[in-house]
Structures are given as C-alpha cells and as structure tokens.
Design an enzyme around this catalytic site. Structure first.
Site, PDB file in Angstrom:
ATOM      1  N   GLU A   1       0.986  -1.192  -0.015  1.00  0.00           N
ATOM      2  CA  GLU A   1      -0.041  -0.023  -0.125  1.00  0.00           C
ATOM      3  C   GLU A   1       0.932   1.321  -0.091  1.00  0.00           C
ATOM      4  OE1 GLU A   1      -3.641  -0.375   2.893  1.00  0.00           O
ATOM      5  OE2 GLU A   1      -2.271  -2.112   3.342  1.00  0.00           O
TER       6      GLU A   1
ATOM      7  N   ARG B   1       5.682 -12.728  10.091  1.00  0.00           N
ATOM      8  CA  ARG B   1       6.070 -11.481   9.541  1.00  0.00           C
ATOM      9  C   ARG B   1       7.601 -11.412  10.265  1.00  0.00           C
ATOM     10  NH1 ARG B   1       2.875  -6.629  11.618  1.00  0.00           N
ATOM     11  NH2 ARG B   1       4.857  -5.375  11.101  1.00  0.00           N
TER      12      ARG B   1
ATOM     13  N   LYS C   1       3.638   1.538  10.590  1.00  0.00           N
ATOM     14  CA  LYS C   1       3.826   2.588   9.292  1.00  0.00           C
ATOM     15  C   LYS C   1       3.362   3.719  10.122  1.00  0.00           C
ATOM     16  CE  LYS C   1       3.581   0.534   4.878  1.00  0.00           C
ATOM     17  NZ  LYS C   1       2.702   0.461   3.679  1.00  0.00           N
TER      18      LYS C   1
END
Length: 553
Positions: free
Chosen positions: A34, A260, A270
């Site tokens: 994204e 992850r 983020k």
C-alpha cells in the site's frame, strides 16, 4: 532467495508441489504494498520471498500498488517503493501495476454482487455499524437495510458513485453471516464514499473499494498463482476466498501466510514511523536510524547483507523476534570483505615530527584492502605535521594502553614508527600538540626488538587532507521491545542514537572516491557518504556500523 543450497522453506515446498502436480503450469507472484508510507525491514522479507520464489521457479513477480485509500497515499511513497525494490536487486515483470487500474472492473463486480442479491447499500453510521456487528463473544445483528431490493440497491449505489451522498452517509456491504465467529465475515464493507483526489485516477471516483474486496480480485486479474502474505491476514483468507467463489474472476489464486519479520530494538508500524517523521524526531523517512529500506540504504547497509540476513531468518509460520544483532553481523561480514580501507581522524590532535625536515614531503602507499588486490592501493601524503586521534595519546598510561605515550613508540599505519617526547598544552591545560620523532628506516619493516612499537595508530597529513563531518549513528531505541504491551515507544528513544562530529580529517584519497563507496575507517568503523548532506566542499560520512557489537553484554 540468496542461498540456493539451503532446504526449501514451506512456501517453496508448496510451490514445487503445485508445479510437480500440474496444479499450476507457471508461477506468478506479486509484491502488493500500500503506498501509504515507506517500506521497512519487514517488507524487505516479503519482497525477497515473492521475487525470490519467482526467480527460483522460473516464474514472474508483479509489483502492484494496492492503492484503495487516497487519503493516506502519495506518489512520494510510490516512487520510494519502486526505488527500494530495485535497490534490493529485484525486477518486476512488465509494467508497474496499480489496483486503481482495475477500479472499473471492480466496480462492475460490485454491481454483479448487488444483482445477485449478495450486496446492499447500508445507511448505518460508524457507531451504529459497530453496535450491530457484535463482539467476538456475541453474534452481530442484521442491518435494517439488509433486505433492500436489488433495484433499490442499484439506484442507491449509483447515487454513491455520482457523489450524491456525503462521506459516511452509507456504504456498500456484502451479505455473508452476521453470526460468523470470524468478524471479517460479518457483512463487511466493500465500498466507501471518499471524496478525495486519487494520485492515479484524479477525481474520477468518489467511492473506493475496500482493501479486502480489491486485493484478491487484483490477484485474480493478474493470474497470481500464490498470494503470499503475513499471518495477520490469515483471518481474512475466508473472505478472500468468498469473493473469489462469488465473482466471475478470470483465475483463482490461493492465499498462503507466513510469519512477519519482527526485529528487536525496532518498530515497524507505519503509523508510528510516520509519527517519528511528522514530529521531527528523525530526519525523514530515510533517516539512517529508521528501519526503512531507504533509511538502511542511506545508512550504508548493502542490499546483499540485507538479503543474507533475511535468508538466515528463514520463512515459517512461527511468530518470533529476531535479534537485531543478526542483521548487524550480516552487515559487518559483508563490509569486512568488500569495503575499501581508509583513514579518518575524528578528534584531531596535531603531531609535529621534530626530526623531519620542514620542506620534505613523502607519499606512503597503502593497500585498498588487506586481502583484496582488486581494490588497488592509495597514496598517503606525509610531512612534518600530522594529525592523530586525541584518544591515541596519553602522557602516562599503564601497560594495557597500546597507543602513543611519552617516551614510548607506536607505528603510524603504513608509515614510520614514532616516539613521543613532549606534550604541548594551552593555558587551560588541554593538550594541543604532541612533539615526537620518527625512527628512521622503519617503513614497511619489522623493527628490531629494541625499537619494537607498542601498537599501531591511524593518522592523516595535517595540511594535505579532506575536511569532513562524521555522523555516528546507533540504534534508535534503547529498549529491546520499545512498543510492547502498549508502552509509549517515545520513552524508549535512545538519546545517543546520533552524534555529529565536525572538524574531522580524512585521508586525501577520499576526495576522489565514489559517493556510493563504503569504507572501513581504520579502527573506527564502516562509513559511507551521506546522500543528503554530503557535498564536494564538505564531505559528510555516516557510520554504517561499528567494528564490533557495542551492545553485547
């Protein structure tokens, strides 16, 4: 991935089995970030996995921006992500793709769901929708607008599309199961009204598909065979599959999840990284202390060392935290082998060689690397006045101190052995000069035992050198888990994460070096020119990493 001899990880085993059984004829993966921030070390693992699988099995990997939220996205992020992927050593297949390229098709599929009686326009606001949704222990309640007719839903959705409603006035939801234990299946929203300009489509749309609705359909359009994502999307997989099963998509991708990459002394949210940028805690997204790919690039990390680190951490479904020391070790190993050597004095102290003629100049020759002939050699001007580091001289010291002491001898790296005779001080008692003598005929030779030096120190010529600023970077946080358990991560910031040293002096050869070159400043660490602040008239060097782990206990 980087190591072709290691065993296949579980995702690679799945891909191999699918190829061997002809479930798929060719591998198609994608990296779908994204564009709402810069990529970090966790994204680097996903990049290596998706592009690495395509490389390993002779397939292709797309770079697709899942750009469904124009309010948080920016072309700056798009450009940075493209640069990061290329810097890590990967090349995407064909042109860069955007989910927004498929907005017309996704809109048609939304109409398809309405016509099938599987989607409806809902007028509940956020608070009401939250109440109707229920909890993890209690089933949700059907929206009072769930049974609108197909005709009414088509008309209302068209009004949404035309901009007749305000943001938040209504949304398009799909009918699945408000009693499902999986909260993602409780009639999720697939379209929202957002009257925002999109970085790719401009003002064409005022409604935007949800990430969950658009993501899998983008995979299907692109013919993705293996949709690889991190474990937090495991609960989304039933919804991913529901859309694939209920829409006339051209292909049927399958989603697989892996754990992850979590690294201690690091945050990868983020939102939190953006806060550090917005509040000027750091010098932008590419601050060398940031865990972003661009930050690591500016810091001087190499793409090879990052890929090696990611390869060593492995790919599994087991969540855990990796010691940042593994990354730092990979950097040191790479730079120890590949970084050229140079000398730079960070805290200059003048040394006058009293028995060396005023008008004499020599040029010493030093190897570019102790074991790499391909890195050539470098010339080191040498004259009566030199500079050494302040920490390399003491008037008196014990036997453990292996540097310059009054009455003792050390070797100047790649030059003479010298002996210190006197310290000159200013009115405040600070040492401002050391008066010493060269020991003749000691260049490149092993001195006799009676003149054997105690140690070796680095130096530069006092007048024939390069002015530079040196920035000593360290870990941004001094807490191994800076945001664990709801802690305020701002309280864990390391006050010593950056020290700026002005007035440093580097050897003359640095002036002609490539700005991208990394050097081991002998006895100081590994350094690279800072891409933001360095200029021909003033070289600014970032410390990539110290010579050893200063955090080891």
């Amino acid at each position: 991935m980087t190591n072709s001899t290691r065993p296949l990880n579980f995702v690679e085993k799945i891909v191999k089995e699918d190829l061997d059984s002809n479930k798929v004829q060719a591998v198609q993966t994608r990296f779908p970030p994204e564009p709402n921030g810069y990529l970090h070390i966790g994204h680097a693992k996903s990049i290596c996995l998706n592009f690495g699988i395509a490389e390993t099995f002779g397939g292709q990997c797309n770079l697709r921006f899942d750009d469904t939220n124009p309010e948080k996205e920016d072309i700056e992020y798009v450009d940075s992500i493209k640069a990061d992927v290329e810097w890590l050593g990967f090349k995407w297949d064909g042109n860069i793709k955007f989910t927004s390229d498929y907005f017309d098709q996704i809109h048609e599929w939304a109409l398809h769901l309405i016509k099938e009686g599987k989607a409806y326009v809902c007028d509940l606001d956020k608070e009401q929708a939250r109440e109707y949704r229920g909890t993890v222990k209690e089933a949700g309640t059907n929206s009072p607008f769930r049974e609108r007719s197909v005709e009414e839903n088509l008309a209302l959705f068209e009004k949404m599309r035309a901009g007749d409603f305000d943001e938040g006035a209504c949304s398009l939801r799909v009918k699945i199961d408000m009693a499902s234990p999986n909260m993602h299946l409780r009639d999720p929203i697939i379209y929202r009204i957002k009257k925002a300009t999109h970085h790719q489509t401009g003002d064409k749309w005022c409604i935007y598909p949800s990430y969950d609705f658009a993501h899998g359909q983008g995979d299907a359009i692109e013919g993705v065979t293996h949709s690889i994502c991190t474990l937090e999307f495991e609960e989304h997989r039933p919804l991913y599959n529901w859309f694939i099963e209920n829409l006339p998509v051209p292909s049927t991708p399958t989603q697989y999840e892996f754990s992850r990459l979590n690294v201690n002394y690091t945050i990868t949210s983020k939102r939190k990284l953006k806060q550090l940028v917005d509040e000027n805690v750091v010098d932008g997204w590419n601050d060398p202390r940031m865990p972003t790919v661009s930050g690591m690039r500016r810091r001087g990390y190499t793409p090879e060392s990052i890929r090696e680190f990611i390869d060593k951490t492995g790919v599994s479904r087991n969540e855990g935290v990796v010691d940042v020391g593994m990354l730092e070790f990979a950097i040191r190993e790479d730079l120890n082998t590949n970084a050229a050597r140079a000398m730079c004095v960070l805290h200059p102290l003048k040394v006058t060689l009293t028995n060396y003629p005023d008008d004499k100049k020599e040029v010493m020759t030093a190897p570019g690397h102790p074991s790499r002939d391909d890195l050539g050699s470098r010339d080191l001007p040498f004259s009566r006045e030199l500079l050494i580091d302040q920490d390399d001289f003491r008037e008196e010291a014990n036997k453990k101190y292996k540097r310059l002491v009054i009455g003792k001898r050390v070797r100047l790296r790649n030059a003479y052995v010298i002996e210190a005779d006197e310290a000159v001080k200013d009115e405040a008692g600070n040492i401002i000069e050391v008066r010493a003598r060269i020991i003749e005929d000691t260049i490149g030779k092993n001195p006799a035992d009676d003149i054997k030096p105690k140690g070796v120190i680095h130096w530069v010529d006092a007048t024939d050198n390069v002015d530079c600023e040196v920035r000593l970077y360290d870990r941004l946080f001094n807490d191994a888990s800076p945001d664990a358990g709801g802690k305020d991560y701002m309280l864990s910031l390391n006050p010593d994460s950056l020290a700026i040293l002005s007035g440093c002096k580097g050897e003359k050869s640095l002036a002609a070096s490539d700005p991208e070159s990394r050097f081991q400043f002998e006895r100081e660490g590994y350094f690279i020119q800072d891409s933001r602040y360095s200029a021909p008239e003033k070289l600014v060097y970032n410390r990539v990493i110290s010579l050893r782990d200063t955090w080891a206990k």
